[in-house]
Design a protein around this motif. Structure first.
Motif, PDB file in Angstrom:
ATOM      1  N   ALA A  59      -2.362  -3.964 -12.413  1.00  0.00           N
ATOM      2  CA  ALA A  59      -1.469  -2.835 -12.708  1.00  0.00           C
ATOM      3  C   ALA A  59      -1.176  -2.032 -11.444  1.00  0.00           C
ATOM      4  O   ALA A  59      -0.044  -1.579 -11.233  1.00  0.00           O
ATOM      5  CB  ALA A  59      -2.080  -1.936 -13.778  1.00  0.00           C
ATOM      6  N   TYR A  60      -2.186  -1.838 -10.591  1.00  0.00           N
ATOM      7  CA  TYR A  60      -1.968  -1.147  -9.330  1.00  0.00           C
ATOM      8  C   TYR A  60      -0.980  -1.920  -8.462  1.00  0.00           C
ATOM      9  O   TYR A  60      -0.134  -1.323  -7.803  1.00  0.00           O
ATOM     10  CB  TYR A  60      -3.281  -0.981  -8.563  1.00  0.00           C
ATOM     11  CG  TYR A  60      -4.110   0.223  -8.947  1.00  0.00           C
ATOM     12  CD1 TYR A  60      -3.844   0.974 -10.081  1.00  0.00           C
ATOM     13  CD2 TYR A  60      -5.179   0.616  -8.161  1.00  0.00           C
ATOM     14  CE1 TYR A  60      -4.610   2.058 -10.413  1.00  0.00           C
ATOM     15  CE2 TYR A  60      -5.952   1.711  -8.484  1.00  0.00           C
ATOM     16  CZ  TYR A  60      -5.666   2.433  -9.610  1.00  0.00           C
ATOM     17  OH  TYR A  60      -6.420   3.529  -9.930  1.00  0.00           O
ATOM     18  N   SER A  61      -1.090  -3.232  -8.458  1.00  0.00           N
ATOM     19  CA  SER A  61      -0.167  -4.061  -7.672  1.00  0.00           C
ATOM     20  C   SER A  61       1.265  -3.888  -8.158  1.00  0.00           C
ATOM     21  O   SER A  61       2.191  -3.757  -7.364  1.00  0.00           O
ATOM     22  CB  SER A  61      -0.567  -5.532  -7.751  1.00  0.00           C
ATOM     23  OG  SER A  61      -1.821  -5.727  -7.148  1.00  0.00           O
ATOM     24  N   LEU A  62       1.445  -3.910  -9.481  1.00  0.00           N
ATOM     25  CA  LEU A  62       2.786  -3.748 -10.047  1.00  0.00           C
ATOM     26  C   LEU A  62       3.385  -2.382  -9.737  1.00  0.00           C
ATOM     27  O   LEU A  62       4.585  -2.254  -9.509  1.00  0.00           O
ATOM     28  CB  LEU A  62       2.751  -3.951 -11.563  1.00  0.00           C
ATOM     29  CG  LEU A  62       2.546  -5.375 -12.043  1.00  0.00           C
ATOM     30  CD1 LEU A  62       2.358  -5.388 -13.556  1.00  0.00           C
ATOM     31  CD2 LEU A  62       3.719  -6.251 -11.655  1.00  0.00           C
ATOM     32  N   LEU A  63       2.535  -1.354  -9.737  1.00  0.00           N
ATOM     33  CA  LEU A  63       3.010   0.010  -9.495  1.00  0.00           C
ATOM     34  C   LEU A  63       3.002   0.395  -8.017  1.00  0.00           C
ATOM     35  O   LEU A  63       3.417   1.493  -7.661  1.00  0.00           O
ATOM     36  CB  LEU A  63       2.144   1.000 -10.287  1.00  0.00           C
ATOM     37  CG  LEU A  63       2.185   0.848 -11.805  1.00  0.00           C
ATOM     38  CD1 LEU A  63       1.143   1.728 -12.463  1.00  0.00           C
ATOM     39  CD2 LEU A  63       3.577   1.157 -12.338  1.00  0.00           C
ATOM     40  N   GLY A  64       2.497  -0.485  -7.163  1.00  0.00           N
ATOM     41  CA  GLY A  64       2.458  -0.202  -5.732  1.00  0.00           C
ATOM     42  C   GLY A  64       1.394   0.801  -5.340  1.00  0.00           C
ATOM     43  O   GLY A  64       1.503   1.467  -4.320  1.00  0.00           O
ATOM     44  N   MET A  65       0.352   0.914  -6.155  1.00  0.00           N
ATOM     45  CA  MET A  65      -0.719   1.882  -5.897  1.00  0.00           C
ATOM     46  C   MET A  65      -1.855   1.205  -5.132  1.00  0.00           C
ATOM     47  O   MET A  65      -2.013  -0.007  -5.168  1.00  0.00           O
ATOM     48  CB  MET A  65      -1.250   2.459  -7.207  1.00  0.00           C
ATOM     49  CG  MET A  65      -0.249   3.288  -7.959  1.00  0.00           C
ATOM     50  SD  MET A  65      -0.871   3.835  -9.548  1.00  0.00           S
ATOM     51  CE  MET A  65      -2.254   4.822  -9.072  1.00  0.00           C
ATOM     52  N   ASN A  66      -2.655   2.036  -4.451  1.00  0.00           N
ATOM     53  CA  ASN A  66      -3.793   1.528  -3.703  1.00  0.00           C
ATOM     54  C   ASN A  66      -4.755   2.692  -3.488  1.00  0.00           C
ATOM     55  O   ASN A  66      -4.391   3.697  -2.902  1.00  0.00           O
ATOM     56  CB  ASN A  66      -3.335   0.964  -2.359  1.00  0.00           C
ATOM     57  CG  ASN A  66      -4.442   0.264  -1.624  1.00  0.00           C
ATOM     58  OD1 ASN A  66      -5.610   0.348  -1.982  1.00  0.00           O
ATOM     59  ND2 ASN A  66      -4.059  -0.444  -0.571  1.00  0.00           N
ATOM     60  N   THR A  67      -5.987   2.576  -3.981  1.00  0.00           N
ATOM     61  CA  THR A  67      -6.980   3.625  -3.769  1.00  0.00           C
ATOM     62  C   THR A  67      -8.010   3.214  -2.720  1.00  0.00           C
ATOM     63  O   THR A  67      -8.985   3.931  -2.507  1.00  0.00           O
ATOM     64  CB  THR A  67      -7.697   3.992  -5.089  1.00  0.00           C
ATOM     65  OG1 THR A  67      -8.347   2.828  -5.610  1.00  0.00           O
ATOM     66  CG2 THR A  67      -6.731   4.553  -6.111  1.00  0.00           C
ATOM     67  N   CYS A  68      -7.809   2.083  -2.085  1.00  0.00           N
ATOM     68  CA  CYS A  68      -8.690   1.608  -1.020  1.00  0.00           C
ATOM     69  C   CYS A  68      -8.340   2.336   0.275  1.00  0.00           C
ATOM     70  O   CYS A  68      -7.162   2.443   0.622  1.00  0.00           O
ATOM     71  CB  CYS A  68      -8.475   0.112  -0.813  1.00  0.00           C
ATOM     72  SG  CYS A  68      -9.919  -0.847  -1.089  1.00  0.00           S
ATOM     73  N   PRO A  69      -9.356   2.791   0.991  1.00  0.00           N
ATOM     74  CA  PRO A  69      -9.045   3.433   2.272  1.00  0.00           C
ATOM     75  C   PRO A  69      -8.502   2.397   3.258  1.00  0.00           C
ATOM     76  O   PRO A  69      -8.885   1.241   3.218  1.00  0.00           O
ATOM     77  CB  PRO A  69     -10.385   3.978   2.742  1.00  0.00           C
ATOM     78  CG  PRO A  69     -11.416   3.241   1.972  1.00  0.00           C
ATOM     79  CD  PRO A  69     -10.765   2.776   0.709  1.00  0.00           C
TER      80      PRO A  69
END
Length: 63
Positions: free
Chosen positions: A49-59
C-alpha cells in the motif's frame, strides 16, 4: 522488494499484528486474523500500500 517501512512503523505493525492474532486465537472474532497482514509487512519491511501511495517511512541512507 524495496524497504519502505521504517523502525517505529515496523515495531507498531508487529505488535498490532501479534495482538490481533493472539486475540483471534483466544476466541476473538474471525476478522482478527487480519493481523497477519501488519505482522508480515512489519517483518518484511515492505508495504504494498505504501508503494502504491508513494509513501516511505524508512530513513534515507547517506552515501
Amino acid at each position: 522488494m524495496k524497504t519502505n517501512v521504517g523502525g517505529i512503523d515496523r515495531v507498531l505493525r508487529i505488535v498490532a499484528g501479534l495482538g490481533l492474532i493472539l486475540w483471534a486465537l483466544v476466541g476473538g472474532p474471525v476478522w482478527a486474523w487480519i493481523g497477519v497482514v501488519p505482522l508480515a509487512t512489519g517483518l518484511l519491511g515492505s508495504c504494498p500500500a505504501y508503494s502504491l501511495l508513494g509513501m516511505n517511512t524508512c530513513p534515507m541512507k547517506k552515501s
